[in-house]
Design an enzyme around this catalytic site. Sequence first.
Site, PDB file in Angstrom:
ATOM      1  N   CYS A  64      -0.348   3.951   1.962  1.00  0.00           N
ATOM      2  CA  CYS A  64       0.039   3.920   3.319  1.00  0.00           C
ATOM      3  C   CYS A  64       1.238   3.875   3.430  1.00  0.00           C
ATOM      4  O   CYS A  64       1.392   4.804   4.957  1.00  0.00           O
ATOM      5  CB  CYS A  64      -0.186   2.538   4.027  1.00  0.00           C
ATOM      6  N   ASP A  65       2.259   3.753   3.102  1.00  0.00           N
ATOM      7  CA  ASP A  65       3.147   3.893   3.577  1.00  0.00           C
ATOM      8  C   ASP A  65       4.366   4.482   2.847  1.00  0.00           C
ATOM      9  O   ASP A  65       6.150   4.362   3.577  1.00  0.00           O
ATOM     10  CB  ASP A  65       4.099   2.051   3.361  1.00  0.00           C
ATOM     11  N   CYS A 101       0.474  -1.133   0.503  1.00  0.00           N
ATOM     12  CA  CYS A 101       0.117   0.020   0.068  1.00  0.00           C
ATOM     13  C   CYS A 101       0.721   1.202   0.459  1.00  0.00           C
ATOM     14  O   CYS A 101       1.295   1.269   1.135  1.00  0.00           O
ATOM     15  CB  CYS A 101      -0.767   0.474   1.560  1.00  0.00           C
TER      16      CYS A 101
END
Length: 332
Positions: free
Chosen positions: A136-137, A133
């Site tokens: 997300c990261d 993701c």
Amino acid sequence: MRQVIIIGSGPAGYTAAIYAARANLTPLLIASSVEAGGELMNTTEVENFPGFPEGIMGPDLMARMEEQARKFGTEVLYDDVTALDLSGDIKKVTLGSGAVHEAEAVVFATGSAPRKIGIEGEQRLSGHGVSYCATCDGFFFREQQIAVVGGGDSAMEEATFLTKFASKVYVIHRRDELRASKIMQERALANDKIEFVWNSEIIDILGVDAVTGVVLRDTVDGSTRELALTGVFVAIGNDPRTHLVHGQLDLTSHGTVWVDGRSSRTSVPGVFAAGDVIDPTYRQAVTAAGSGTTAALDVEHFLAARGDAGAPERDASEIDGLTDADALTGAA
Ligand code: NAP
């Protein structure tokens, strides 16, 4: 017998539970024995969930959703659903323990799972440089050299997004032609920070506590080489978790559970679906939570109008394996 059973414990499942519990439906939520909490349990810091400007760890966010659902009277069971019987007015949910629970309505919110490459190092370094993701990261890879695996729209989107942070993004693709749409390809190909590594597959991910590189194999001549990098974003597709409802609920050509328009109503009255299992596009914690809300409200309406609820009308073009002729003759 319950009024509603919710299957799944990601943001969609817990949000459906919060709403259903507050509507005095005393829901039972089946949270899975090993994957309780869903995809966010594999995420470190969540920085894009509204209400947490300082960020929140994925598992902490899920624990708080569970606490909120329990507070209003949700019963949570950590067990796996092994079988579902969705036919008839009373739905039957069989668990790994052997217990069979019955309900008037079911919310199916089992999410989706990112496709894995399936090589050594991938699982071991997941959360330590291996990610599924970018939104997300990506933030954690400022000024680093990283790679995205895949040649579809997801890979192009993630690679382009990651150039906001990384100094260089390699796109590792197993062929010399992309699957992605033209516009997404062009955007990625025009980006100076992106370098395409064609005809290559990752056969090993290197690193002890964190990713230090990958071993690539040339898919044309079979030669291998190492590439130094600190992050590997796998973007080779997602699979909705629908195995429990195959043959019972209509699916779309994306493999997601078909729902009626913007509602959560599936092809079977009394069965509602929410979150990633119905969403081939957005797949965010926030959109899943919103979808869970929709499901709980639909359940409320269904129970209130019990006896009047019929199967929703369907758009034949959205249903996998259903021809226009079938639709006209009322088949499927
Ligand atoms: P996808 O279109 O199925 O593409 C998957 C890519 O990963 C393909 O290039 C495939 O290679 C590669 N791949 C699959 N398995 C692999 C493996 N084991 N090892 C290495 N490579 C592997 O999946 P997606 O990109 O997630 O897109 C899914 C759907 O969402 C598509 O319909 C897409 O258009 C849509 N989407 C749209 C947007 C947007 O419009 N903004 C963004 C994201 C996704 P091959 O090409 O060789 O098969």
